[in-house]
Write a protein that holds these residues in place. Structure first.
Motif, PDB file in Angstrom:
ATOM      1  N   ASN A   2       0.857  -1.175   0.000  1.00 16.93           N
ATOM      2  CA  ASN A   2       0.000   0.000   0.000  1.00 16.93           C
ATOM      3  C   ASN A   2       0.898   1.232   0.000  1.00 16.93           C
ATOM      4  N   SER A   3       0.589   2.181  -0.843  1.00 15.50           N
ATOM      5  CA  SER A   3       1.450   3.349  -1.026  1.00 15.50           C
ATOM      6  C   SER A   3       1.438   4.284   0.175  1.00 15.50           C
ATOM      7  N   GLU A   4       0.434   4.170   1.038  1.00 11.14           N
ATOM      8  CA  GLU A   4       0.363   5.024   2.218  1.00 11.14           C
ATOM      9  C   GLU A   4       1.136   4.439   3.396  1.00 11.14           C
ATOM     10  N   LEU A   5       1.550   3.171   3.291  1.00 11.65           N
ATOM     11  CA  LEU A   5       2.289   2.472   4.347  1.00 11.65           C
ATOM     12  C   LEU A   5       1.557   2.519   5.687  1.00 11.65           C
ATOM     13  N   VAL A   6       0.267   2.255   5.645  1.00  8.03           N
ATOM     14  CA  VAL A   6      -0.555   2.247   6.854  1.00  8.03           C
ATOM     15  C   VAL A   6      -0.836   0.815   7.290  1.00  8.03           C
TER      16      VAL A   6
ATOM     17  N   ARG B 219       8.160  -4.131   6.640  1.00  2.45           N
ATOM     18  CA  ARG B 219       8.791  -2.808   6.617  1.00  2.45           C
ATOM     19  C   ARG B 219       8.111  -1.929   7.665  1.00  2.45           C
ATOM     20  N   PRO B 220       8.728  -0.799   8.007  1.00  2.00           N
ATOM     21  CA  PRO B 220       8.048   0.128   8.920  1.00  2.00           C
ATOM     22  C   PRO B 220       6.748   0.629   8.303  1.00  2.00           C
ATOM     23  N   LEU B 221       5.765   0.841   9.138  1.00  2.00           N
ATOM     24  CA  LEU B 221       4.493   1.402   8.718  1.00  2.00           C
ATOM     25  C   LEU B 221       4.234   2.677   9.515  1.00  2.00           C
ATOM     26  N   VAL B 222       3.344   3.526   9.021  1.00  2.00           N
ATOM     27  CA  VAL B 222       3.019   4.770   9.707  1.00  2.00           C
ATOM     28  C   VAL B 222       2.376   4.444  11.048  1.00  2.00           C
ATOM     29  N   LEU B 223       2.946   5.001  12.106  1.00  2.00           N
ATOM     30  CA  LEU B 223       2.395   4.864  13.456  1.00  2.00           C
ATOM     31  C   LEU B 223       2.083   6.269  13.961  1.00  2.00           C
ATOM     32  N   GLU B 224       0.817   6.589  14.001  1.00  2.00           N
ATOM     33  CA  GLU B 224       0.397   7.920  14.417  1.00  2.00           C
ATOM     34  C   GLU B 224       0.704   8.127  15.907  1.00  2.00           C
ATOM     35  N   PRO B 225       1.083   9.353  16.309  1.00  2.00           N
ATOM     36  CA  PRO B 225       1.386   9.617  17.719  1.00  2.00           C
ATOM     37  C   PRO B 225       0.246   9.242  18.660  1.00  2.00           C
TER      38      PRO B 225
ATOM     39  N   ARG C 208       6.494  10.101   8.901  1.00  2.00           N
ATOM     40  CA  ARG C 208       5.499  10.305   7.841  1.00  2.00           C
ATOM     41  C   ARG C 208       6.050   9.752   6.531  1.00  2.00           C
ATOM     42  N   VAL C 209       5.172   9.312   5.667  1.00  2.00           N
ATOM     43  CA  VAL C 209       5.590   8.803   4.364  1.00  2.00           C
ATOM     44  C   VAL C 209       6.378   9.873   3.621  1.00  2.00           C
ATOM     45  N   GLU C 210       6.017  11.136   3.804  1.00  2.00           N
ATOM     46  CA  GLU C 210       6.710  12.234   3.120  1.00  2.00           C
ATOM     47  C   GLU C 210       8.177  12.330   3.535  1.00  2.00           C
ATOM     48  N   ASP C 211       8.548  11.738   4.668  1.00  2.00           N
ATOM     49  CA  ASP C 211       9.938  11.773   5.131  1.00  2.00           C
ATOM     50  C   ASP C 211      10.834  10.810   4.364  1.00  2.00           C
ATOM     51  N   LEU C 212      10.245   9.878   3.658  1.00  2.00           N
ATOM     52  CA  LEU C 212      11.045   8.890   2.944  1.00  2.00           C
ATOM     53  C   LEU C 212      11.737   9.521   1.755  1.00  2.00           C
TER      54      LEU C 212
END
Length: 112
Positions: free
Chosen positions: A4-8, A34-40, A83-87
């Motif tokens: 998934n492109s959002e890595l959620v 792989r790492p996935l987005v983990l919201e605070p 965030r995905v934008e950090d990649l």
């Protein structure tokens, strides 16, 4: 199916975790490649997080440490982005100087 492109976390994972963590102490075992987005907000709700990566079909090693047969230990082999934008795809690294978990983050024991 796992891409998934959002890595959620798939299958409404964050919502399911929230529902459980609102009622019970919660250990999240994140099985991914792989790492996935983990919201605070998600990290604030849970008591512990185990990044199990791809532990195989039985995952007995994970249950062995969860139930106390062995101690947890291990460090991240990569930086875990916020965030995905950090990649930074071309260098396969992380642009952010503020990662969620830095390279090598994890548990070690003085006796090791």
């Amino acid at each position: 199916m796992g891409d998934n492109s959002e890595l959620v976390i798939p299958f409404n994972g964050p919502d399911i975790i929230r529902l459980i963590a609102d009622k019970f102490p919660t250990l999240v075992v994140l099985i991914s490649g792989r790492p996935l987005v983990l919201e605070p907000w998600l990290l604030e709700k849970i008591d512990a997080l185990v990044a199990a990566w791809l532990p195989g079909t039985e995952a007995q090693g994970i249950t062995d440490v969860i139930f106390g047969d062995y101690d947890f230990k291990g460090q991240l082999p990569m930086t875990w982005f916020r965030r995905v934008e950090d990649l930074d795809q071309p260098s396969n690294g992380v642009k952010s100087h503020d990662p969620l978990f830095p390279f090598g983050f994890g548990l070690t024991y003085a006796g090791d």
